[in-house]
Write a protein that holds these residues in place. Structure first.
Motif, PDB file in Angstrom:
ATOM      1  N   TRP A   1       0.861  -1.189   0.000  1.00 34.63           N
ATOM      2  CA  TRP A   1       0.000   0.000   0.000  1.00 34.63           C
ATOM      3  C   TRP A   1       0.894   1.236   0.000  1.00 34.63           C
ATOM      4  N   LYS A   2       0.751   2.079  -1.016  1.00 33.01           N
ATOM      5  CA  LYS A   2       1.597   3.260  -1.162  1.00 33.01           C
ATOM      6  C   LYS A   2       0.732   4.530  -1.174  1.00 33.01           C
ATOM      7  N   ARG A   3       1.291   5.590  -0.604  1.00 32.94           N
ATOM      8  CA  ARG A   3       0.745   6.951  -0.706  1.00 32.94           C
ATOM      9  C   ARG A   3      -0.718   7.067  -0.269  1.00 32.94           C
ATOM     10  N   GLU A   4      -1.128   6.261   0.696  1.00 31.44           N
ATOM     11  CA  GLU A   4      -2.464   6.416   1.273  1.00 31.44           C
ATOM     12  C   GLU A   4      -2.338   7.178   2.589  1.00 31.44           C
ATOM     13  N   GLN A   5      -3.190   8.195   2.799  1.00 30.60           N
ATOM     14  CA  GLN A   5      -3.126   9.030   3.991  1.00 30.60           C
ATOM     15  C   GLN A   5      -4.446   8.979   4.751  1.00 30.60           C
ATOM     16  N   PHE A   6      -4.322   8.947   6.085  1.00 31.18           N
ATOM     17  CA  PHE A   6      -5.486   8.921   6.957  1.00 31.18           C
ATOM     18  C   PHE A   6      -5.238   9.856   8.141  1.00 31.18           C
ATOM     19  N   SER A   7      -6.256  10.603   8.543  1.00 34.02           N
ATOM     20  CA  SER A   7      -6.155  11.510   9.684  1.00 34.02           C
ATOM     21  C   SER A   7      -7.019  11.002  10.826  1.00 34.02           C
ATOM     22  N   PHE A   8      -6.449  11.022  12.033  1.00 33.91           N
ATOM     23  CA  PHE A   8      -7.147  10.577  13.226  1.00 33.91           C
ATOM     24  C   PHE A   8      -6.980  11.606  14.330  1.00 33.91           C
ATOM     25  N   VAL A   9      -8.000  11.721  15.175  1.00 31.08           N
ATOM     26  CA  VAL A   9      -7.870  12.417  16.447  1.00 31.08           C
ATOM     27  C   VAL A   9      -7.318  11.411  17.444  1.00 31.08           C
ATOM     28  N   SER A  10      -6.236  11.789  18.153  1.00 27.83           N
ATOM     29  CA  SER A  10      -5.618  10.816  19.045  1.00 27.83           C
ATOM     30  C   SER A  10      -4.842  11.509  20.152  1.00 27.83           C
ATOM     31  N   LEU A  11      -4.489  10.739  21.157  1.00 25.00           N
ATOM     32  CA  LEU A  11      -3.579  11.142  22.216  1.00 25.00           C
ATOM     33  C   LEU A  11      -2.275  10.373  22.045  1.00 25.00           C
ATOM     34  N   PRO A  12      -1.178  10.919  22.560  1.00 29.67           N
ATOM     35  CA  PRO A  12       0.090  10.182  22.453  1.00 29.67           C
ATOM     36  C   PRO A  12       0.048   8.815  23.121  1.00 29.67           C
ATOM     37  N   THR A  13      -0.843   8.643  24.103  1.00 26.80           N
ATOM     38  CA  THR A  13      -0.942   7.357  24.804  1.00 26.80           C
ATOM     39  C   THR A  13      -1.785   6.332  24.058  1.00 26.80           C
ATOM     40  N   ASP A  14      -2.410   6.726  22.957  1.00 33.93           N
ATOM     41  CA  ASP A  14      -3.237   5.799  22.180  1.00 33.93           C
ATOM     42  C   ASP A  14      -2.380   4.838  21.361  1.00 33.93           C
ATOM     43  N   VAL A  15      -3.047   3.861  20.786  1.00 33.31           N
ATOM     44  CA  VAL A  15      -2.389   2.856  19.948  1.00 33.31           C
ATOM     45  C   VAL A  15      -3.057   2.861  18.575  1.00 33.31           C
ATOM     46  N   LEU A  16      -2.237   2.800  17.518  1.00 33.51           N
ATOM     47  CA  LEU A  16      -2.731   2.654  16.157  1.00 33.51           C
ATOM     48  C   LEU A  16      -2.725   1.172  15.808  1.00 33.51           C
ATOM     49  N   GLU A  17      -3.901   0.622  15.513  1.00 34.49           N
ATOM     50  CA  GLU A  17      -4.015  -0.791  15.163  1.00 34.49           C
ATOM     51  C   GLU A  17      -4.224  -0.927  13.660  1.00 34.49           C
ATOM     52  N   ILE A  18      -3.412  -1.764  13.022  1.00 37.40           N
ATOM     53  CA  ILE A  18      -3.512  -2.025  11.588  1.00 37.40           C
ATOM     54  C   ILE A  18      -3.793  -3.505  11.395  1.00 37.40           C
ATOM     55  N   GLU A  19      -4.953  -3.799  10.841  1.00 40.62           N
ATOM     56  CA  GLU A  19      -5.359  -5.184  10.632  1.00 40.62           C
ATOM     57  C   GLU A  19      -5.462  -5.462   9.136  1.00 40.62           C
ATOM     58  N   VAL A  20      -4.894  -6.564   8.700  1.00 40.48           N
ATOM     59  CA  VAL A  20      -4.965  -6.972   7.302  1.00 40.48           C
ATOM     60  C   VAL A  20      -6.103  -7.981   7.163  1.00 40.48           C
ATOM     61  N   LYS A  21      -7.036  -7.679   6.244  1.00 41.08           N
ATOM     62  CA  LYS A  21      -8.188  -8.551   6.074  1.00 41.08           C
ATOM     63  C   LYS A  21      -8.387  -8.862   4.591  1.00 41.08           C
ATOM     64  N   ASP A  22      -9.038  -9.960   4.341  1.00 43.28           N
ATOM     65  CA  ASP A  22      -9.339 -10.365   2.973  1.00 43.28           C
ATOM     66  C   ASP A  22     -10.728  -9.851   2.604  1.00 43.28           C
ATOM     67  N   LYS A  23     -10.847  -9.320   1.411  1.00 45.57           N
ATOM     68  CA  LYS A  23     -12.143  -8.838   0.940  1.00 45.57           C
ATOM     69  C   LYS A  23     -13.143  -9.990   0.928  1.00 45.57           C
ATOM     70  N   PHE A  24     -14.335  -9.688   1.442  1.00 43.59           N
ATOM     71  CA  PHE A  24     -15.363 -10.727   1.471  1.00 43.59           C
ATOM     72  C   PHE A  24     -15.856 -11.025   0.056  1.00 43.59           C
ATOM     73  N   ALA A  25     -15.971 -12.303  -0.258  1.00 44.00           N
ATOM     74  CA  ALA A  25     -16.483 -12.719  -1.561  1.00 44.00           C
ATOM     75  C   ALA A  25     -17.448 -13.885  -1.365  1.00 44.00           C
ATOM     76  N   LYS A  26     -18.630 -13.784  -1.950  1.00 42.14           N
ATOM     77  CA  LYS A  26     -19.625 -14.845  -1.801  1.00 42.14           C
ATOM     78  C   LYS A  26     -19.161 -16.155  -2.422  1.00 42.14           C
ATOM     79  N   SER A  27     -18.233 -16.050  -3.368  1.00 39.88           N
ATOM     80  CA  SER A  27     -17.776 -17.271  -4.049  1.00 39.88           C
ATOM     81  C   SER A  27     -16.862 -18.119  -3.176  1.00 39.88           C
TER      82      SER A  27
END
Length: 268
Positions: A217-243
């Motif tokens: 994943w390149k050049r994607e930007q996201f803004s969050f409201v946060s405190l320095p004591t918070d944690v950023l969680e990044i989860e990798v998931k597979d796109k849901f497909a009915k097949s």
């Protein structure tokens, strides 16, 4: 006090044509070319002593969310007060009383003087690094504005995450490669002294990289409201497909303290 009309003043005329009021009246009128200079009414706004005006004060002009002590707001109201009086927090340019960001009842003791503690939490109102607010005291019965505090700058530490992430060797299905994407969220730190706040649980999603076990994943930007004591969680998931409904969607997870991101950003 409203200025009385001239018709309400009793006047008498002298033989010499000079018009004057009785001794008990504060005004004098003359037909002379050079009339008397009249004293100004002490009810004029610019002559009112500061000690006779209602005031609302605030203990600080700078408040850092999650770091500063709670704000102390004190009032000294000269006009009529009521148990339903209330204090609202507003953007500094807001003029409508109903558009408050937060409000508190000032108490039921009916005192003309008092104080209240105010804590500002992170919320959608404070997504900028700095936001200017003020506090206003309103009469509960008439809705009249009694007093306003000076401006307070609310500072919020926000994390802007620029994504460049590569995942390697994701789990492959029996017949298909996954179509992975990232789910990114802000959560309270495990050892944080702060309870769960309104900004916790914010979520963003990245784009989907199709048919690969090694996505980037390149050049994607996201803004969050946060405190320095918070944690950023990044989860990798597979796109849901009915097949392929039996394929497990969870592919991996990474947690990183916001403080570490801020330090890396400061270093450059």
């Amino acid at each position: 006090m409203a200025t009385p009309s001239r018709s309400s003043l009793s006047r008498r005329h002298c033989k010499n044509g000079v018009r004057y009021s009785c001794a008990a009246e504060p005004y004098c009128y003359s037909s002379d070319p050079d009339p008397l200079t009249l004293p100004r009414s002490t009810s004029d706004t610019d002559l009112v002593s500061p000690l006779s005006r209602s005031t609302l004060t605030v203990s600080t002009s700078l408040y850092c969310i999650g770091q500063s002590q709670d704000i102390l707001i004190c009032w000294d109201i000269k006009e009529e007060v009521d148990a339903g009086d209330w204090i609202g927090m507003y953007f500094v340019d807001e003029v409508l009383s109903e558009n408050f960001l937060d409000y508190k009842n000032r108490g039921v003791n009916g005192s003309h003087k008092g104080q209240i503690i105010w804590k500002i939490d992170a919320s959608s109102y404070f997504v900028e690094n700095e936001t200017k607010v003020c506090f206003k005291y309103y009469h509960g019965v008439s809705g009249a504005l009694r007093a306003t505090t000076p401006c307070v700058t609310v500072r919020n530490t926000s994390a802007t995450v620029s994504i460049y992430i590569q995942a390697v060797g994701l789990k492959k299905g029996m017949f298909f490669n996954p179509d992975p994407y990232l789910k990114i969220a802000i959560q309270p730190g495990k050892h944080s002294i702060f309870p769960a706040l309104s900004h916790h649980g914010q979520e963003k999603r990245s784009g989907i990289i199709c048919n690969t076990v090694n996505p980037i994943w390149k050049r994607e930007q996201f803004s969050f409201v946060s405190l320095p004591t918070d944690v950023l969680e990044i989860e990798v998931k597979d796109k849901f497909a009915k097949s392929r409904p039996i394929i497990k969607r969870f592919l991996g997870k990474l947690s990183m303290p916001v403080q570490r991101l801020l330090e890396k950003h400061a270093i450059g």
